[in-house]
Structure formats: C-alpha cells, structure tokens
Design a protein around this motif. Sequence first.
Motif, PDB file in Angstrom:
ATOM      1  N   ILE A 169       0.840  -1.207   0.000  1.00 31.47           N
ATOM      2  CA  ILE A 169       0.000   0.000   0.000  1.00 31.47           C
ATOM      3  C   ILE A 169       0.869   1.249   0.000  1.00 31.47           C
ATOM      4  N   GLN A 170       1.927   1.250   0.807  1.00 32.84           N
ATOM      5  CA  GLN A 170       2.817   2.414   0.843  1.00 32.84           C
ATOM      6  C   GLN A 170       3.465   2.657  -0.510  1.00 32.84           C
ATOM      7  N   ARG A 171       3.879   1.587  -1.162  1.00 31.16           N
ATOM      8  CA  ARG A 171       4.486   1.753  -2.495  1.00 31.16           C
ATOM      9  C   ARG A 171       3.501   2.338  -3.491  1.00 31.16           C
ATOM     10  N   ARG A 172       2.268   1.889  -3.419  1.00 32.80           N
ATOM     11  CA  ARG A 172       1.259   2.422  -4.351  1.00 32.80           C
ATOM     12  C   ARG A 172       0.952   3.889  -4.051  1.00 32.80           C
ATOM     13  N   LEU A 173       0.907   4.235  -2.759  1.00 29.96           N
ATOM     14  CA  LEU A 173       0.662   5.634  -2.405  1.00 29.96           C
ATOM     15  C   LEU A 173       1.803   6.531  -2.884  1.00 29.96           C
ATOM     16  N   PHE A 214      11.681   3.009  -6.076  1.00 33.66           N
ATOM     17  CA  PHE A 214      10.955   2.702  -4.836  1.00 33.66           C
ATOM     18  C   PHE A 214      10.021   1.512  -5.014  1.00 33.66           C
ATOM     19  N   THR A 215       9.451   1.369  -6.195  1.00 33.73           N
ATOM     20  CA  THR A 215       8.442   0.324  -6.413  1.00 33.73           C
ATOM     21  C   THR A 215       8.965  -0.851  -7.239  1.00 33.73           C
ATOM     22  N   ARG A 216      10.273  -0.992  -7.390  1.00 35.92           N
ATOM     23  CA  ARG A 216      10.817  -2.046  -8.260  1.00 35.92           C
ATOM     24  C   ARG A 216      10.514  -3.445  -7.731  1.00 35.92           C
ATOM     25  N   LYS A 217      10.270  -3.603  -6.466  1.00 40.12           N
ATOM     26  CA  LYS A 217       9.980  -4.927  -5.911  1.00 40.12           C
ATOM     27  C   LYS A 217       8.479  -5.142  -5.674  1.00 40.12           C
ATOM     28  N   SER A 218       7.650  -4.336  -6.285  1.00 40.97           N
ATOM     29  CA  SER A 218       6.204  -4.458  -6.077  1.00 40.97           C
ATOM     30  C   SER A 218       5.659  -5.802  -6.541  1.00 40.97           C
ATOM     31  N   LYS A 219       6.118  -6.279  -7.693  1.00 37.70           N
ATOM     32  CA  LYS A 219       5.621  -7.563  -8.195  1.00 37.70           C
ATOM     33  C   LYS A 219       6.061  -8.700  -7.279  1.00 37.70           C
TER      34      LYS A 219
END
Length: 132
Positions: free
Chosen positions: A67-71, A85-90
């Motif tokens: 959620i923090q990454r998406r925000l 920041f979001t490279r590890k989201s998947k």
Amino acid sequence: MHFLNRWKLRNRVLAGFALVMALLIGGSVVGVLRVGQLNSRIHRLVEVDMHALDLSRQWAGLTEVSIQRRLVSMAVNDPVFVTAFTRKSKETSARIDAVQKELNGIEQAPKPCIWSRSSTKSARSTKTCERG
C-alpha cells in the motif's frame, strides 16, 4: 439399607473403603482423560494457531508495504524515484499471494459454543455454535 446392618463391622469398613477407592480411581481416570484433551488443545494452539498468527502478521506487513508503495507512486511525480521505490512491487505481491494461499489452506479451529440464558423464566438455556 437394613441389609447393611446385617453385615459385620469388618465387611462394612471394607465396603466403604472399596467405594472410596472406586471413586478415587474413577476421578483419576476422568482427570487423565481431561489432561489428554488439554494436551491436544495446547498442541493445536502452539503448532497450528501460532503458525497462522505468524502468517497473518507476514501478510499484514507485506500488504502495508504494498500500500505504501502504491501511495508513493501516486503522490510523487519523479519517475526515477517511483521506479526505484516500487521495483519490488511484483515480488511483494507474489509473496502476499503465497502467504494468502497458505493462510486459506490452514484448517480453522471450530468456533467455541456460547451458552446464553434468556431473560424470561420459561425460557431455558440455549447453546449456539458457529460453524466455520
């Protein structure tokens, strides 16, 4: 009870002793059975429920990170920062899915039964159990 009066004192004492011993043995058997039941409940609590609690905590932490990454990706306009920041989201989403599947696979303990008493005098106590 008149037949006891016909017994000798020795036989009455022995019969009383035998009755006390029978009650003691019966109480001991019930106690041992209850301890066995308690042991199985403790085993379930330690092995299964603690594992489920650990998985739930992992799921909550990973979900919070996601959620923090998406925000951040919605609030920040710098594409380089968002990508870094979001490279590890998947990877995080895949871990969340794996933990969720394992949580769904854990057999849930049956819900405890609740005894309730109605306020009217004619009503009896009722037992309600929720099934899982």
